[in-house]
Design an enzyme around this catalytic site. Structure first.
Site, PDB file in Angstrom:
ATOM      1  NE  ARG A 253      87.136  81.596 -23.104  1.00 23.87           N
ATOM      2  CZ  ARG A 253      88.186  81.403 -22.342  1.00 23.87           C
ATOM      3  NH1 ARG A 253      88.075  81.443 -21.045  1.00 23.87           N
ATOM      4  NH2 ARG A 253      89.369  81.170 -22.859  1.00 23.87           N
ATOM      5  CB  CYS A 254      81.725  75.793 -25.239  1.00 20.25           C
ATOM      6  SG  CYS A 254      81.319  74.111 -25.733  1.00 20.25           S
TER       7      CYS A 254
END
Length: 116
Positions: free
Chosen positions: A11-12
């Site tokens: 998600r980063c």
């Protein structure tokens, strides 16, 4: 070349960029989603010992969980306890070759392990 492990959070954006850099370089890398498969205390202390940079760089100090602790980012026992309790405060991405570990901030920083 030593085995590479990427501590990764998909998600980063920085973590995704680091993984893309590794793939473009043709590096064989084991991806470890550390939020799904957290490090244990021994693994975390080993990572700290191999880390290029300061202990304080390992903590995402703006995360609510870290702020609520009011802990010192230079106190290794507090940092370890905090990351074990709240894995999301671990900075990401981190590339580890078993001898050195580099935080991918910026993502290009991980390329130093590809040259080893």
């Amino acid at each position: 070349m030593a085995a590479l492990t990427l501590l990764h959070n998909p998600r980063c954006s920085k973590s995704r960029e680091a993984l893309a850099l590794l793939e473009q370089a043709g590096a064989e890398v084991q991806v470890r989603r550390y939020l799904d498969d957290p490090l244990d205390g021994e693994e975390l202390r080993g990572l700290i010992a191999r880390l290029d940079g300061k202990l304080s760089d390992l903590v995402r100090a703006n995360e609510t969980e870290w702020k609520s602790l009011g802990a010192d980012r230079e106190d290794e026992s507090r940092v370890v306890a905090a990351i074990l309790a709240h894995p999301r405060i671990l900075q990401r991405p981190i590339l580890d070759n078993g001898e050195r570990a580099v935080i991918g901030r910026p993502p290009e920083a991980i390329t130093s392990l590809l040259e080893s």
